[in-house]
Design a protein around this motif. Structure first.
Motif, short mmCIF file in Angstrom:
data_model
loop_
_atom_site.label_atom_id
_atom_site.label_comp_id
_atom_site.label_asym_id
_atom_site.label_seq_id
_atom_site.Cartn_x
_atom_site.Cartn_y
_atom_site.Cartn_z
N TYR A 70 0.96 -1.28 -0.01
CA TYR A 70 0.05 0.08 0.00
C TYR A 70 0.88 1.18 0.11
O TYR A 70 0.60 2.47 -0.76
CB TYR A 70 -0.93 0.01 1.25
N GLY A 108 2.58 1.74 -3.12
CA GLY A 108 1.31 2.01 -4.17
C GLY A 108 1.40 3.67 -4.16
O GLY A 108 1.23 4.13 -5.35
N GLY A 117 1.96 5.78 -7.34
CA GLY A 117 0.96 6.58 -7.77
C GLY A 117 1.33 8.09 -7.99
O GLY A 117 0.99 8.72 -9.05
N LEU A 165 0.38 1.60 -14.10
CA LEU A 165 0.97 0.71 -13.52
C LEU A 165 1.13 -1.03 -13.74
O LEU A 165 -0.12 -1.30 -13.86
CB LEU A 165 0.76 0.83 -11.98
N TYR A 225 1.64 -4.86 -13.12
CA TYR A 225 1.84 -5.76 -11.81
C TYR A 225 1.98 -7.18 -12.51
O TYR A 225 1.26 -7.64 -13.04
CB TYR A 225 1.09 -5.80 -10.65
N PHE A 257 -1.77 -2.41 -3.40
CA PHE A 257 -0.99 -1.43 -4.17
C PHE A 257 -1.60 -0.66 -5.19
O PHE A 257 -1.58 0.54 -5.07
CB PHE A 257 0.00 -2.48 -5.18
N ALA A 258 -2.93 -1.12 -5.49
CA ALA A 258 -3.69 -0.45 -6.30
C ALA A 258 -4.64 0.73 -5.43
O ALA A 258 -4.48 1.95 -5.70
CB ALA A 258 -4.89 -1.26 -7.01
N ALA A 277 -2.01 3.35 -4.57
CA ALA A 277 -1.76 4.39 -5.64
C ALA A 277 -2.86 5.41 -5.85
O ALA A 277 -3.02 6.53 -6.05
CB ALA A 277 -1.37 3.52 -6.94
N VAL A 286 -3.83 -0.27 -12.53
CA VAL A 286 -2.85 -1.31 -12.40
C VAL A 286 -3.18 -2.45 -13.25
O VAL A 286 -4.41 -2.86 -13.41
CB VAL A 286 -2.65 -1.73 -10.91
#
Length: 306
Positions: A84, A87, A91, A99, A101, A117-118, A121, A130
């Motif tokens: 996170y 991200g 972002g 992005l 992955y 992660f999304a 971002a 993503v």
């Protein structure tokens, strides 16, 4: 010396019958504790454990059935916390808002990472998307390089991955002049121009703790799960391209998550199709995480059909 430990190590063992043969060889050499550190090792571990009740087995990630008295498991379920924060960095650093992955297999723990992660971002850049590519392997440099080229050609200027190692993707990204986010290992010294940050493991203290519990007789075959505050999964060092202000923002997010002042999967949580996956009043506990088989909004890519 009383209490001393001798360690053996076998690397790059495939998730098939080779794994079983390696464990049998280790046991024949006198090893009494085996750490199985890859997702697909569980089935071979259970077969070997039935034949060797005097040997302790400790499996990473997977949940072990309760009937096995000499097999336990461990994992830092909050490993996605670092993703996170990564991200947030991705972002802010992306110029294309795309992005990439690259994932090994679509298992729950990888979906936690991608979704976190999304969400990180998009918390700072709502336009970020993503784009996920599965290679159905934990370690295939040729496929990893091919997936990297494909994502870069489609406009992704930050590549993230969850594989045995992110080095192939990180090198491909740096060569192409884009950024990378890694998992499992800190690669900032190997790809100084492209590296942003990522997630890395600090398993050493936990392994020592488990071995000591076996030595003193307190070990039990539990499915041990740890949080971000335990320090077994950490945010990797930042690359030199990441501004100090952005580093501070990511680190502040880590502190808030570790202190539970902020939750990544805070209800209501919807998937990319608008379906509520975590309703008000519900908690994103371990059982909920283990059932994750969906993407949050902003993630593009295929998932196995049910």
């Amino acid at each position: 010396m009383k209490g001393s430990v001798v360690t053996s190590c076998a690397e790059n063992v495939p998730e098939n019958s080779d794994c079983e043969r390696v464990m049998e060889k280790m046991i024949a050499q006198g090893n009494k504790v085996i750490f199985a550190t890859s997702y697909g090792y569980l089935e071979p571990v259970l077969r070997v454990a039935r034949r060797h009740p005097d040997v302790r087995f400790v499996q990473c990630i997977r949940l072990v059935p309760p009937e096995y008295k000499n097999v336990g498991s461990y994992f830092s379920s909050d490993c996605y916390t670092s993703l996170y924060a990564a991200g947030i960095v991705a972002g802010k650093m992306t110029k294309t808002n795309r992005l990439g992955y690259i994932g090994g297999h679509p298992i729950p723990s990888i979906l936690w990472a991608i979704n976190a992660f999304a969400l990180g971002a998009r918390s700072v850049n709502p336009k970020a998307t993503v784009h996920v590519v599965w290679i159905n392997s934990w370690d295939d440099p040729a496929l990893e390089a091919e997936a990297s080229r494909s994502l870069i050609e489609h406009g992704c200027d930050v590549l993230a991955s969850t594989l045995n190692s992110s080095i192939t993707i990180a090198r491909a990204a740096q060569k192409a002049g884009v950024y990378s986010v890694g998992t499992n290992f800190d690669l900032h010294a190997l790809v100084p121009n492209g590296w942003l940050t990522g997630q890395s493991w600090n398993w050493g203290p936990l392994y020592v703790k488990i071995i000591r519990s076996i030595q003193n007789g307190s070990w039990k075959p539990d499915n041990l799960r740890y949080g971000a505050q335990d320090g077994y999964s950490v945010l990797a060092p930042f690359g030199k391209s990441v501004p100090k202000t952005l580093q501070a923002e990511a680190l502040q997010a880590m502190v808030q998550l570790q202190q539970h002042k902020m939750e990544i999967f805070s209800p209501p949580v919807k998937d990319r199709d608008g379906r509520i996956r975590l309703a008000a009043g519900q908690v994103a506990d371990q059982a909920w995480l283990e059932r994750m088989d969906w993407f949050v909004p902003g993630v593009e890519g295929t998932l196995p059909k049910k």
